[in-house]
Motif scaffolding. Sequence first.
Motif, PDB file in Angstrom:
ATOM      1  N   UNK A  56      -0.648   8.898  28.818  1.00  0.00           N
ATOM      2  CA  UNK A  56       0.544   9.069  28.016  1.00  0.00           C
ATOM      3  C   UNK A  56       0.137   9.284  26.568  1.00  0.00           C
ATOM      4  N   UNK A  57       0.783  10.278  25.934  1.00  0.00           N
ATOM      5  CA  UNK A  57       0.599  10.438  24.485  1.00  0.00           C
ATOM      6  C   UNK A  57       1.627   9.536  23.816  1.00  0.00           C
ATOM      7  N   UNK A  58       1.155   8.717  22.832  1.00  0.00           N
ATOM      8  CA  UNK A  58       1.948   7.554  22.390  1.00  0.00           C
ATOM      9  C   UNK A  58       2.813   7.841  21.168  1.00  0.00           C
ATOM     10  N   UNK A  59       4.002   7.230  21.172  1.00  0.00           N
ATOM     11  CA  UNK A  59       4.841   7.230  19.966  1.00  0.00           C
ATOM     12  C   UNK A  59       4.569   5.928  19.213  1.00  0.00           C
ATOM     13  N   UNK A  60       5.046   5.853  17.963  1.00  0.00           N
ATOM     14  CA  UNK A  60       4.858   4.629  17.176  1.00  0.00           C
ATOM     15  C   UNK A  60       5.579   3.463  17.822  1.00  0.00           C
ATOM     16  N   UNK A  61       6.775   3.747  18.379  1.00  0.00           N
ATOM     17  CA  UNK A  61       7.525   2.637  18.963  1.00  0.00           C
ATOM     18  C   UNK A  61       6.804   2.055  20.169  1.00  0.00           C
ATOM     19  N   UNK A  62       6.161   2.929  20.936  1.00  0.00           N
ATOM     20  CA  UNK A  62       5.463   2.424  22.117  1.00  0.00           C
ATOM     21  C   UNK A  62       4.314   1.484  21.745  1.00  0.00           C
ATOM     22  N   UNK A  63       3.830   1.621  20.521  1.00  0.00           N
ATOM     23  CA  UNK A  63       2.748   0.751  20.053  1.00  0.00           C
ATOM     24  C   UNK A  63       3.265  -0.358  19.143  1.00  0.00           C
ATOM     25  N   UNK A  64       4.594  -0.420  18.952  1.00  0.00           N
ATOM     26  CA  UNK A  64       5.224  -1.402  18.058  1.00  0.00           C
ATOM     27  C   UNK A  64       4.727  -1.276  16.620  1.00  0.00           C
ATOM     28  N   UNK A  65       4.506  -0.012  16.209  1.00  0.00           N
ATOM     29  CA  UNK A  65       4.124   0.233  14.815  1.00  0.00           C
ATOM     30  C   UNK A  65       5.356   0.500  13.974  1.00  0.00           C
ATOM     31  N   UNK A  66       6.367   1.098  14.593  1.00  0.00           N
ATOM     32  CA  UNK A  66       7.647   1.297  13.918  1.00  0.00           C
ATOM     33  C   UNK A  66       8.689   1.517  15.002  1.00  0.00           C
ATOM     34  N   UNK A 110      10.049   4.398  15.356  1.00  0.00           N
ATOM     35  CA  UNK A 110      10.049   5.843  15.520  1.00  0.00           C
ATOM     36  C   UNK A 110       9.757   6.225  16.979  1.00  0.00           C
ATOM     37  N   UNK A 111      10.696   6.991  17.578  1.00  0.00           N
ATOM     38  CA  UNK A 111      10.479   7.394  18.960  1.00  0.00           C
ATOM     39  C   UNK A 111      10.959   8.833  19.178  1.00  0.00           C
ATOM     40  N   UNK A 112      11.235   9.540  18.068  1.00  0.00           N
ATOM     41  CA  UNK A 112      11.667  10.929  18.213  1.00  0.00           C
ATOM     42  C   UNK A 112      10.497  11.843  18.521  1.00  0.00           C
ATOM     43  N   UNK A 113       9.315  11.353  18.224  1.00  0.00           N
ATOM     44  CA  UNK A 113       8.157  12.184  18.489  1.00  0.00           C
ATOM     45  C   UNK A 113       6.929  11.319  18.632  1.00  0.00           C
ATOM     46  N   UNK A 114       5.842  11.952  18.983  1.00  0.00           N
ATOM     47  CA  UNK A 114       4.610  11.199  19.135  1.00  0.00           C
ATOM     48  C   UNK A 114       4.016  10.889  17.768  1.00  0.00           C
ATOM     49  N   UNK A 115       3.147   9.896  17.745  1.00  0.00           N
ATOM     50  CA  UNK A 115       2.444   9.520  16.523  1.00  0.00           C
ATOM     51  C   UNK A 115       1.286  10.497  16.318  1.00  0.00           C
ATOM     52  N   UNK A 172       0.400   4.461   8.499  1.00  0.00           N
ATOM     53  CA  UNK A 172       0.468   3.665   9.730  1.00  0.00           C
ATOM     54  C   UNK A 172       0.082   2.207   9.511  1.00  0.00           C
ATOM     55  N   UNK A 173      -0.971   1.989   8.717  1.00  0.00           N
ATOM     56  CA  UNK A 173      -1.448   0.605   8.557  1.00  0.00           C
ATOM     57  C   UNK A 173      -0.356  -0.271   7.946  1.00  0.00           C
ATOM     58  N   UNK A 174       0.420   0.304   7.004  1.00  0.00           N
ATOM     59  CA  UNK A 174       1.461  -0.483   6.351  1.00  0.00           C
ATOM     60  C   UNK A 174       2.619  -0.723   7.311  1.00  0.00           C
ATOM     61  N   UNK A 175       2.963   0.312   8.047  1.00  0.00           N
ATOM     62  CA  UNK A 175       4.051   0.151   9.015  1.00  0.00           C
ATOM     63  C   UNK A 175       3.687  -0.900  10.062  1.00  0.00           C
ATOM     64  N   UNK A 176       2.435  -0.818  10.520  1.00  0.00           N
ATOM     65  CA  UNK A 176       2.014  -1.760  11.563  1.00  0.00           C
ATOM     66  C   UNK A 176       2.095  -3.201  11.055  1.00  0.00           C
ATOM     67  N   UNK A 177       1.685  -3.415   9.814  1.00  0.00           N
ATOM     68  CA  UNK A 177       1.730  -4.780   9.273  1.00  0.00           C
ATOM     69  C   UNK A 177       3.157  -5.259   9.075  1.00  0.00           C
ATOM     70  N   UNK A 178       3.998  -4.367   8.536  1.00  0.00           N
ATOM     71  CA  UNK A 178       5.388  -4.757   8.325  1.00  0.00           C
ATOM     72  C   UNK A 178       6.044  -5.131   9.645  1.00  0.00           C
ATOM     73  N   UNK A 217      11.234  -4.013   9.507  1.00  0.00           N
ATOM     74  CA  UNK A 217      11.208  -2.633   9.987  1.00  0.00           C
ATOM     75  C   UNK A 217      10.858  -1.679   8.851  1.00  0.00           C
ATOM     76  N   UNK A 218       9.942  -0.774   9.082  1.00  0.00           N
ATOM     77  CA  UNK A 218       9.641   0.231   8.059  1.00  0.00           C
ATOM     78  C   UNK A 218      10.878   1.101   7.820  1.00  0.00           C
ATOM     79  N   UNK A 219      11.101   1.484   6.551  1.00  0.00           N
ATOM     80  CA  UNK A 219      12.262   2.313   6.206  1.00  0.00           C
ATOM     81  C   UNK A 219      11.809   3.591   5.503  1.00  0.00           C
ATOM     82  N   UNK A 220      11.226   3.424   4.307  1.00  0.00           N
ATOM     83  CA  UNK A 220      10.609   4.562   3.617  1.00  0.00           C
ATOM     84  C   UNK A 220       9.504   3.977   2.763  1.00  0.00           C
ATOM     85  N   UNK A 221       8.610   4.837   2.286  1.00  0.00           N
ATOM     86  CA  UNK A 221       7.432   4.276   1.613  1.00  0.00           C
ATOM     87  C   UNK A 221       7.786   3.370   0.436  1.00  0.00           C
TER      88      UNK A 221
END
Lengths: 807, 351
Positions: free
Chosen positions: A119-129, A131-136, A235-241, A247-251
């Motif tokens: 599977x090619x992963x989205x951010x949501x599938x990895x609990x990074x954000x 985001x699930x509209x597209x792959x990371x 990604x690193x910041x989103x993952x930590x948040x 939840x990440x929103x914007x930078x």
Amino acid sequence: MRVPLEWLHEYCRPDMDAQTLAQRLALTGTEVERIEHHGVAALENFVVGHVLDRHKHPDADRLNVCMVDIGGSTPAQIVCGAPNVAAGQTVGVARPGAVMPDGTKLKRAKLRGVESQGMILSERELQISDEHNGIMVLAQDHVPGTPLHEVVQISTDVLVLEVTPNRPDCLGIYGVAREVAASTGAQLQPPPWEQDPGSFGPLDGLELTIEAEHELCPRFTARILDNVRIGESPLWMKARLMAAGQRPISNVVDVTNYVMLLTGQPMHAFDYQRVAGRRLNVRNARDGEHVRTLDEQDRKLDQQMLVIEDADGPTSIAGVMGGARSEVNDTTTTLISEAATWNGPNIQRTSLRLALRSEASGRYEKGLQPEQALWAQALATRLFMDVCGATVRPGTIDLGGAGPEAVTIRLRDSRIERLLGMAIPRERTRRHLQAIGFNVEDAADGLDVTVPDFRRADITREADLIEEVARLDGVDNLPATLPTSRNTERGLTARQQQFRRASDALAAQGLHEMIGWSFTSPDLGARLHLLDGGPLLTLANPMSSEHSQLRTRLLGSLLDVAQRNRARGVGRIALFESGRVYLHKQARNVSAENLPQEPHRIGAILAGPVRRATWREQAPQTADFFTAKGVLGALFSTLGIDWELGERMGRFLHPGRSAEVMVDGRQIGWVGEIHPAVAAEWDFEDTVAGFEIELSALPLPGVPTFTDVGSYPEVHEDLAVLLPERVTARELIEVLMRSGRPLLVGAEVFDVYRDPVRLGPDRKSVAVRLDYRANDRTLTDEEVVRQRQFIVNALAQELEATIRAGQ
Amino acid sequence: MSMENRITELQQEAEAAIAAASSTAALEDVRVRFLGRKAELPNLLRGVSELPVEQRGAVGKAANQARRALEAQLEERAGELAVAELTARLEQDRVDITLPADPLPAVGRLHLITQTWRQIEDIFIALGYRVAEGPEVESVYYNFDALNHEPTHPARAWTDTFYLADDVLLRTHTSPMQVRSMELQEPPIFIIVPGRVYRRDSDVTHTPQFHQVEGLAVDENITLADLKGTLQTFARAMFGDDREIRLRPHFFPFTEPSVEVDVSCFNCSAGLTATGERCGICKGTGWLEILGSGMVDPNVLGHVAGNGYDPERVQGFAFGMGIERIAMLKYGVTDLRLLYDNDVRFLEQFA
């Protein structure tokens, strides 16, 4: 407070697993509520992939079939539904066997007839954000086959801390890192705000004023950042948040949240262009003033709340939530970076009144220190530059400045030993205090300790320092000793023993003890058919109306529990409660100087068969007035207290089967059958009997003195006395005992017989058993006959009684 | 026939009758027939004086011997018959012993909270403490102010605490008796305070009314180590001799230092039960939190400094535990609300 270990490790990395660390922290004063896992469960089978080729799925419009280089000899064929997948991308791939965050294990699968080897992963599938509209999509330079966790954070343990109210410094990751370092001995890295790319001095382009009292807003700082490019955070910041629960929103917003989570200091970013008049003012709100907050809610304020306003009016509720009007959006290019210090109690009040809690208000209400504002500015400036491409304008607005001068407290070695019961070598004390940022100098009898600003509120006295030393040294290592006591206490008082014996007596009579609510319902008086229930103490903030007043009698509790048990099929009800009631002459005027009385009562309730039915006794007696009287008698007998019955009483009682209970001529309660109409209110159709007396009003029994009963036998005889109906058993016994002196030592009724034909109307025959005894001789028949004659004469004279023939 | 022969004949006849008698009643008939007032043998004896002198001795002797012999045999036979008849009667009286017994007077129970309350009291009485009680309707001063709670302490909120007036509440803990007791008694003081307390909370693990026991010991040299020893003694008395306790630093406004106290789980070893499963009581941690405690904060002593509690001179510890929690742990009760439901099928379980 959520602390992702991956983030913590940047500042302090003790060589232990999450469980061990949690235990260590618990034993030094930082409670770990639980340990959670964030991200994928196991790192295996998550790798970097390179999309070599992408073409449409033959049988599904929305699916793509990709050939992905994942480092093996042959590329993997992976079916992917994301619209943004394209040849040439570097992506994250889960291979068959990978365990996803929700625990599912990925298998080789066929999607509409085409095999997919992963599977090619989205951010949501990895609990990074979310985001699930597209792959990371990853940076191009990562080599296919590289373990994914080396490229992006996909798995960490998270400590969920319960931070005690005295430790707001632990509401940031770095504060926790300091605590972890002190607790484990691991190295603490320098704070992330040490390198400040910003500068101090005047700041062009913004006017800032504080109209509110200094105490409400001790510090307000601002910087301006230009050339901001709004976008997604790395990604690193989103993952930590995400791991920290944000939840990440914007930078830009992510940077303010990241800074808050790391330093403990909340921040706010205004869109500079949307701050009317390019000026900000801090002032008290006007009563009834409205502001629209970030969550699109309209909030009505009062004048104790603080707002930040621009030329067009309020834009934020200070310390609680920013306003919608000056919110950062996609077009923002210049922003105001704000970090302020607010008054904790005031923020707490605002947050409570508005029922609006935020991560910011939760931190402010614990009381943050003014120094923290500049930590946040320094860190935020760097991150706005790194993450949003911003440039910082020279200068900083800083109103209010740093907090009060640090205090130095003498910590005496002797005092530590005296309080803890164990000496701690001065060197160890020094090491503990230094580890948590205290400055320590030698003194003659101990240490002079200077408290760092971030602990200023909590540490003000020697005892506070001793607590710090004790917890880091390990209070669990203390010896277990007992006080070398000078105490002269003497156990239970006579009254306390009496209360215990009263309960024991009723249990011995087969009654179960229950514990009712001190609360009662306002309609209790009406259900008891009382005209006036007396003054009731009413709670200002009850949890429910049925529990809105304090009970003035135990009967309500007894009936409630009896009813519930009966509804569950319990036939034999025999319950008692020993507890307080709450009485106040002027219930409306209760005050600290005028607290209510809390007399202690004991009450019982009885209904249904007095014994269990058996094959030998299929219909045992059912409880009635005499059952209750008997149980009450046993109680008084146990306590060694003389008692008697008085007038009938209580509208809630059967008018012909109840009485007040008298001790020493004082009315202390009632005994009787509950009025059938009242019993029916609690669904009882059969007889309910009981009593309630004031235990705390009883006399304390003296020591009984010995009476020589001798060894001479008693003479018993039975007497049937024909009496007018109006004469009570008590009156009869009184006459018997008085006229029977000195030989009559006991008299008890054992039968009552009525027969209008043979005995005449309004007459009854009462049979009594008489006991005669002398302590110094065996009685002769003649003596007994003579004594009986006195008795018979007295009965005739005083009660118009005759002795029935044939006896 | 000679007299002697007749006597012998009568004796033989009587002996046969005695042997043949099959019941006490039949034997009595035999006695009357041979030895009764109208019987022949006694009459012979009575007539001896009328016999010729030379016969009197022999006849009298023979008749007497016969009578005594018969009397002895009658008695012996009576004994045999009585035993046989009793045996027969007892056999008749046989019952089905498996039928239910008569119920004794029903046994009532003290409520589990009361039982636990008394156990705690008794342990501390044995350690030299007095039992003090205080008002449940309490002033804000004793409940919060005197216990060093900040004016903004969240526990003061109307969402957390029941109020009757601005300065009157239902006590949220038994701790207000610390200052009340110290106002009434100079040091040393060793008290425990059991009683009802109230908090605005209602769910599986909270009821708006519950019970606590406060402890307070203040003297010149009472240490945190003494607190540990005292609570260890308590824990062993309550939960068993093998128990250990663990102190964890914590925060309470009215103690400094403050510690939470865990007792080693009595149901498992380091979180694992005898069968190797994760212990459900301590949730696998091996420890059960039982109370909060600490050294009395100097600010609290400051409120009663005038009564001999100068914080530079005296010091001591305080602790507070929930009776329900101790009871639930000790007796394995899983739902707090059962304690206030008062279902007799619950109440009667605890002897």
